[in-house]
Design a protein around this motif. Sequence first.
Motif, mmCIF file in Angstrom:
data_model
loop_
_atom_site.group_PDB
_atom_site.id
_atom_site.type_symbol
_atom_site.label_atom_id
_atom_site.label_comp_id
_atom_site.label_asym_id
_atom_site.label_seq_id
_atom_site.Cartn_x
_atom_site.Cartn_y
_atom_site.Cartn_z
ATOM 1 N N ALA A 1 0.822 -1.219 0.000
ATOM 2 C CA ALA A 1 0.000 0.000 0.000
ATOM 3 C C ALA A 1 0.854 1.267 0.000
ATOM 4 O O ALA A 1 0.333 2.369 -0.142
ATOM 5 C CB ALA A 1 -0.919 -0.014 1.217
ATOM 6 N N PHE A 2 2.160 1.112 0.159
ATOM 7 C CA PHE A 2 3.036 2.280 0.286
ATOM 8 C C PHE A 2 4.070 2.297 -0.832
ATOM 9 O O PHE A 2 4.391 1.252 -1.408
ATOM 10 C CB PHE A 2 3.732 2.255 1.651
ATOM 11 N N ALA A 3 4.578 3.482 -1.128
ATOM 12 C CA ALA A 3 5.512 3.622 -2.248
ATOM 13 C C ALA A 3 6.811 2.863 -1.970
ATOM 14 O O ALA A 3 7.379 2.233 -2.846
ATOM 15 C CB ALA A 3 5.797 5.095 -2.509
ATOM 16 N N ASP A 4 7.304 2.924 -0.743
ATOM 17 C CA ASP A 4 8.462 2.086 -0.394
ATOM 18 C C ASP A 4 8.454 1.773 1.093
ATOM 19 O O ASP A 4 7.674 2.345 1.863
ATOM 20 C CB ASP A 4 9.781 2.731 -0.844
ATOM 21 N N ALA A 5 9.343 0.865 1.457
ATOM 22 C CA ALA A 5 9.324 0.310 2.818
ATOM 23 C C ALA A 5 9.459 1.400 3.885
ATOM 24 O O ALA A 5 8.874 1.281 4.968
ATOM 25 C CB ALA A 5 10.439 -0.716 2.955
ATOM 26 N N ASP A 6 10.219 2.475 3.580
ATOM 27 C CA ASP A 6 10.438 3.525 4.585
ATOM 28 C C ASP A 6 9.161 4.279 4.920
ATOM 29 O O ASP A 6 9.079 4.936 5.954
ATOM 30 C CB ASP A 6 11.473 4.541 4.068
ATOM 31 N N GLU A 7 8.198 4.207 4.021
ATOM 32 C CA GLU A 7 6.954 4.957 4.250
ATOM 33 C C GLU A 7 5.961 4.218 5.146
ATOM 34 O O GLU A 7 4.992 4.809 5.604
ATOM 35 C CB GLU A 7 6.263 5.233 2.908
ATOM 36 N N VAL A 8 6.174 2.926 5.343
ATOM 37 C CA VAL A 8 5.212 2.152 6.144
ATOM 38 C C VAL A 8 5.267 2.653 7.590
ATOM 39 O O VAL A 8 6.338 2.676 8.192
ATOM 40 C CB VAL A 8 5.533 0.641 6.109
#
Length: 258
Positions: free
Chosen positions: A168-175
Amino acid sequence: MRVVIEPTAADVAERAAWIVARLVRFRPDASIALPTGRTPLLMYDELVRLHETAGLDFSRVTTFGLDEYRGLAGDDPRSFRSYLRRHFLDRVNVSPEKTHALDGLATDVAGECAAYEERIREAGGLDLALLGIGLEGHIGMNEPGSSLGSRTRLKTLTEHTARAAIGAFADADEVPRQALTMGVATILDARRCLLLATGRTKSAAVRHAVEGPLTSQVSASALQLHPDVQVILDEDAAADLARQAYYRAMELAQRALE
Ligand code: PGA
């Protein structure tokens, strides 16, 4: 625990939707806790279908989202509130004033969580908690180590949960790394619980929850304490259960009585 093994994920959804529909018909002002994730999507589709084709009326139903990411606004498309609107609430006639969600941007998190518990109480308690299960056996976002007596509060997500959310997120750091979630005890206070699980990836968590010891390491195992639980599984999610034959026999006997 009533363990129901259905042939496919579509059958799981149909059975779960049928149980919700029966509750709403008998108790039009029911309050229901709602999960997010991939698992309940087909159930929401089926409930929408029953609303559109059979007039299933949600106008007096009250809903409570089980959890919400910390740091996301309710109208952020990645929030659980948006998910529930998109996949279910906006597609049926639930009244907006009766749909409750935790505020991921609350500055007073403890106050927000206490107020949520109060809103559930004011609604007369939960008639039904619909639940998914995480890869490590969480219900809501009650990650391993969650007290079985916990109430709504802030939890830090495990790597497993964060990884599962990446899509659901653009990349892992955004979760988001934290979520506000109903506690284990909040869920156990519901008059009835329904746990849905589909797919082979869930079979180990299901085995721990259903046949393992009661442990804070697997919050779904706390459902063993609840007097009215159905665990609805497809064949894949049931694959690791030791007592499959027994559950199938019990279910046949149960259905003969109904
Ligand atoms: P899923 O999530 O349905 O996307 O697998 C379930 C959960 O984490 O509770």
